[in-house]
Design a protein around this motif. Structure first.
Motif, PDB file in Angstrom:
ATOM      1  N   PRO A 252       2.513  -1.442  -3.502  1.00  0.00           N
ATOM      2  CA  PRO A 252       3.612  -0.512  -3.196  1.00  0.00           C
ATOM      3  C   PRO A 252       3.144   0.859  -2.717  1.00  0.00           C
ATOM      4  O   PRO A 252       3.938   1.610  -2.139  1.00  0.00           O
ATOM      5  N   LEU A 253       1.877   1.198  -2.964  1.00  0.00           N
ATOM      6  CA  LEU A 253       1.376   2.499  -2.526  1.00  0.00           C
ATOM      7  C   LEU A 253       1.496   2.672  -1.016  1.00  0.00           C
ATOM      8  O   LEU A 253       1.629   3.797  -0.523  1.00  0.00           O
ATOM      9  N   TRP A 254       1.430   1.554  -0.288  1.00  0.00           N
ATOM     10  CA  TRP A 254       1.356   1.634   1.173  1.00  0.00           C
ATOM     11  C   TRP A 254       2.716   1.633   1.847  1.00  0.00           C
ATOM     12  O   TRP A 254       2.794   1.642   3.071  1.00  0.00           O
ATOM     13  N   GLY A 255       3.789   1.640   1.066  1.00  0.00           N
ATOM     14  CA  GLY A 255       5.114   1.579   1.669  1.00  0.00           C
ATOM     15  C   GLY A 255       5.945   2.828   1.512  1.00  0.00           C
ATOM     16  O   GLY A 255       7.153   2.805   1.767  1.00  0.00           O
ATOM     17  N   VAL A 256       5.328   3.946   1.098  1.00  0.00           N
ATOM     18  CA  VAL A 256       6.105   5.155   0.837  1.00  0.00           C
ATOM     19  C   VAL A 256       6.317   5.962   2.114  1.00  0.00           C
ATOM     20  O   VAL A 256       7.445   6.233   2.521  1.00  0.00           O
ATOM     21  N   SER A 257       5.240   6.373   2.754  1.00  0.00           N
ATOM     22  CA  SER A 257       5.336   7.133   4.003  1.00  0.00           C
ATOM     23  C   SER A 257       3.962   7.184   4.655  1.00  0.00           C
ATOM     24  O   SER A 257       2.933   6.970   3.994  1.00  0.00           O
ATOM     25  N   GLU A 258       3.927   7.502   5.929  1.00  0.00           N
ATOM     26  CA  GLU A 258       2.646   7.633   6.627  1.00  0.00           C
ATOM     27  C   GLU A 258       1.826   8.769   6.043  1.00  0.00           C
ATOM     28  O   GLU A 258       0.595   8.673   5.933  1.00  0.00           O
ATOM     29  N   ALA A 259       2.496   9.854   5.662  1.00  0.00           N
ATOM     30  CA  ALA A 259       1.775  10.989   5.091  1.00  0.00           C
ATOM     31  C   ALA A 259       1.110  10.603   3.772  1.00  0.00           C
ATOM     32  O   ALA A 259      -0.040  10.978   3.502  1.00  0.00           O
ATOM     33  N   ARG A 260       1.837   9.852   2.949  1.00  0.00           N
ATOM     34  CA  ARG A 260       1.273   9.400   1.686  1.00  0.00           C
ATOM     35  C   ARG A 260       0.081   8.468   1.918  1.00  0.00           C
ATOM     36  O   ARG A 260      -0.926   8.533   1.224  1.00  0.00           O
ATOM     37  N   THR A 261       0.223   7.598   2.889  1.00  0.00           N
ATOM     38  CA  THR A 261      -0.868   6.669   3.204  1.00  0.00           C
ATOM     39  C   THR A 261      -2.107   7.425   3.648  1.00  0.00           C
ATOM     40  O   THR A 261      -3.221   7.157   3.184  1.00  0.00           O
ATOM     41  N   ARG A 262      -1.935   8.393   4.550  1.00  0.00           N
ATOM     42  CA  ARG A 262      -3.086   9.178   5.028  1.00  0.00           C
ATOM     43  C   ARG A 262      -3.763   9.919   3.881  1.00  0.00           C
ATOM     44  O   ARG A 262      -4.990   9.926   3.769  1.00  0.00           O
ATOM     45  N   ALA A 263      -2.958  10.539   3.035  1.00  0.00           N
ATOM     46  CA  ALA A 263      -3.527  11.311   1.934  1.00  0.00           C
ATOM     47  C   ALA A 263      -4.283  10.419   0.956  1.00  0.00           C
ATOM     48  O   ALA A 263      -5.355  10.780   0.464  1.00  0.00           O
ATOM     49  N   LEU A 264      -3.738   9.244   0.690  1.00  0.00           N
ATOM     50  CA  LEU A 264      -4.384   8.323  -0.229  1.00  0.00           C
ATOM     51  C   LEU A 264      -5.724   7.842   0.333  1.00  0.00           C
ATOM     52  O   LEU A 264      -6.734   7.816  -0.380  1.00  0.00           O
ATOM     53  N   ILE A 265      -5.742   7.502   1.607  1.00  0.00           N
ATOM     54  CA  ILE A 265      -6.984   7.049   2.236  1.00  0.00           C
ATOM     55  C   ILE A 265      -8.028   8.156   2.202  1.00  0.00           C
ATOM     56  O   ILE A 265      -9.202   7.915   1.891  1.00  0.00           O
ATOM     57  N   GLU A 266      -7.611   9.371   2.490  1.00  0.00           N
ATOM     58  CA  GLU A 266      -8.559  10.493   2.472  1.00  0.00           C
ATOM     59  C   GLU A 266      -9.130  10.711   1.072  1.00  0.00           C
ATOM     60  O   GLU A 266     -10.335  10.948   0.903  1.00  0.00           O
ATOM     61  N   THR A 267      -8.272  10.619   0.061  1.00  0.00           N
ATOM     62  CA  THR A 267      -8.731  10.823  -1.319  1.00  0.00           C
ATOM     63  C   THR A 267      -9.696   9.724  -1.739  1.00  0.00           C
ATOM     64  O   THR A 267     -10.754   9.990  -2.334  1.00  0.00           O
ATOM     65  N   TRP A 268      -9.340   8.477  -1.446  1.00  0.00           N
ATOM     66  CA  TRP A 268     -10.214   7.370  -1.832  1.00  0.00           C
ATOM     67  C   TRP A 268     -11.548   7.422  -1.095  1.00  0.00           C
ATOM     68  O   TRP A 268     -12.589   7.095  -1.670  1.00  0.00           O
ATOM     69  N   ALA A 269     -11.520   7.835   0.161  1.00  0.00           N
ATOM     70  CA  ALA A 269     -12.776   7.970   0.901  1.00  0.00           C
ATOM     71  C   ALA A 269     -13.636   9.076   0.303  1.00  0.00           C
ATOM     72  O   ALA A 269     -14.856   8.921   0.127  1.00  0.00           O
ATOM     73  N   GLU A 270     -13.011  10.195  -0.040  1.00  0.00           N
ATOM     74  CA  GLU A 270     -13.755  11.324  -0.611  1.00  0.00           C
ATOM     75  C   GLU A 270     -14.409  10.950  -1.935  1.00  0.00           C
ATOM     76  O   GLU A 270     -15.580  11.300  -2.194  1.00  0.00           O
ATOM     77  N   LEU A 271     -13.671  10.211  -2.780  1.00  0.00           N
ATOM     78  CA  LEU A 271     -14.145   9.901  -4.132  1.00  0.00           C
ATOM     79  C   LEU A 271     -14.784   8.518  -4.227  1.00  0.00           C
ATOM     80  O   LEU A 271     -15.192   8.101  -5.320  1.00  0.00           O
TER      81      LEU A 271
END
Length: 410
Positions: A252-271
């Protein structure tokens, strides 16, 4: 070739990732040379594995499987599960002891079938709760020992019923870690335990105490799921756990919004937070290309297989790779091959952080000089054709040794 430990071997007449016919030399479990196939080459005393023109692919890595939750090899039964994580868990709890064979035999059967079909790297959950104690963990550990020369198996101590709802759950999780579990499990900090701070205190605290990685099941919907994912990311950063946290499912994380998806990918890549998918047939799916291109480690798994949660699953990661390609709408050969890369070396990079992660959909790792000699040889005109056809003509090698041939252990 059967049952022999190969210090030095030649795998003749194979096509790495569907390329040109080659001969692959293996020394001490790693590739030492890949050369054009020479039909006239003399046997220099090495053990020879005949490829017969088949594809040479890295063996599969199942990084999300419940070996302790399976009815593979048993008669088919009607599905009786109730909706929701708790309802399905209770269905399993009410039935798992009543199967036609003991839990240890069922676990060993599932792992054996996975190896026979080409999986030699496994990260399996082992449920620990007040109902089963360590019985299911011990069954997975016993199967790991039985097949220790055929596959690498890491065990996640998994609190399927949560950590706060039943007295003694957290203590049992710690007992499994003391007994040799490799990974600390967690599940739905908000929607199941309803106390995300306490749940994550326990999970991260145990990981820090035993110096182990973490794998958290996340089924929570929408913004609630993002709230939990944010809390997990905060803990990862604060405790220096970069590269040691996996969020499984999380669809369900991937169905909220494009902005949420981008932010999540950036965070996971960083950490360096990795993710594992089982390619579900419904709902949202992780954006594979965006994730790998950002540097996020992504792996594939089979989940529970023909168990008390679901009638699906057949121990075949090649079939699950087909499913991954299908649910993502992949048609181009390059994308179907990318699904194979995720199912093999993508997962391997989660199991062993020294394994290079996929960085693009064009990556085809696992068959170059110095790589570990863990392969599946499979018939097929191309990699995409093998995924579509799922042929049974397979030979499986683990660390340079043939461990299965034609869907049977050797």
């Amino acid at each position: 070739m059967k049952g022999t430990t190969l210090n030095s071997a030649v795998i003749r007449e194979v096509r790495p990732w569907g390329g040109d016919l080659s001969d692959v030399t293996v020394v001490d479990g790693h590739i030492s040379a890949v050369t054009p196939h020479n039909p006239a080459a003399a046997n220099g005393g090495e053990t020879v594995v005949e490829g017969r023109g088949r594809l040479l692919l890295p063996s599969f890595s199942d990084v999300h499987v419940h070996l302790d939750s399976t009815r593979l090899g048993l008669p088919f039964r009607e599905h009786t599960g109730a909706p929701g994580v708790w309802g399905m868990m209770m269905n399993d709890r009410n039935n798992w002891r009543n199967a036609e064979t003991p839990i240890g035999e069922r676990v060993e059967t599932a792992l054996r079938m996975m190896i026979e079909r080409g999986t030699t790297r496994v990260r399996s959950y082992a449920q620990v709760d007040v109902d089963c104690g360590l019985e299911r963990f011990e069954a997975v550990a016993a199967a790991r020992e039985t097949h220790k020369d055929r596959a690498e198996v890491k065990i996640i101590a998994f609190p399927q019923a949560g950590l706060l709802l039943e007295k003694g759950s957290a203590e049992l999780l710690q007992e499994a870690l003391k007994a040799g579990a490799d990974v600390v499990g967690g599940i739905d900090p908000c929607s199941l335990d309803r106390d995300p701070v306490r749940h994550l205190d326990l999970v991260f605290g145990l990981a820090e105490k035993y110096q182990l990685p973490i794998d958290i099941h996340l089924h929570e919907p929408g913004e609630l799921g993002h709230f939990s994912a944010d809390l997990i990311a905060e803990r990862t950063r604060a405790l220096g756990m970069q590269g040691n946290v996996t969020i499984s499912h999380g669809y369900p994380l991937w169905g909220v919004s494009e902005a949420r998806t981008r932010a999540l990918i950036e965070t996971w890549a960083e950490l360096d937070i990795s993710t594992a998918t089982v390619a579900p047939g419904t709902g949202h799916h992780p954006p594979l290309a965006q994730l790998v291109e950002a540097g996020v480690r992504v792996g594939l798994g089979e989940d529970g297989q023909r168990d008390y949660w679901s009638p699906y699953g057949n121990a075949d990661m090649l079939a699950r790779t087909w499913q991954l390609a299908f649910v993502n709408g992949f048609r181009a050969d390059e994308l179907i091959e990318h699904a194979v890369a995720v199912a093999s070396m993508g997962g391997a990079s989660i199991l062993d952080r020294s394994t290079p992660r996929l960085s693009s959909v064009a990556d085809r790792p696992g068959t170059q000089v110095s790589d570990a000699a863990s392969f599946v040889l499979v018939a097929g005109d191309s990699v995409a054709a093998a995924v579509m056809d799922k042929p049974e003509d397979r030979t499986v090698l683990h660390r340079g040794r043939v461990v299965a041939d034609q869907l049977e252990l050797v």
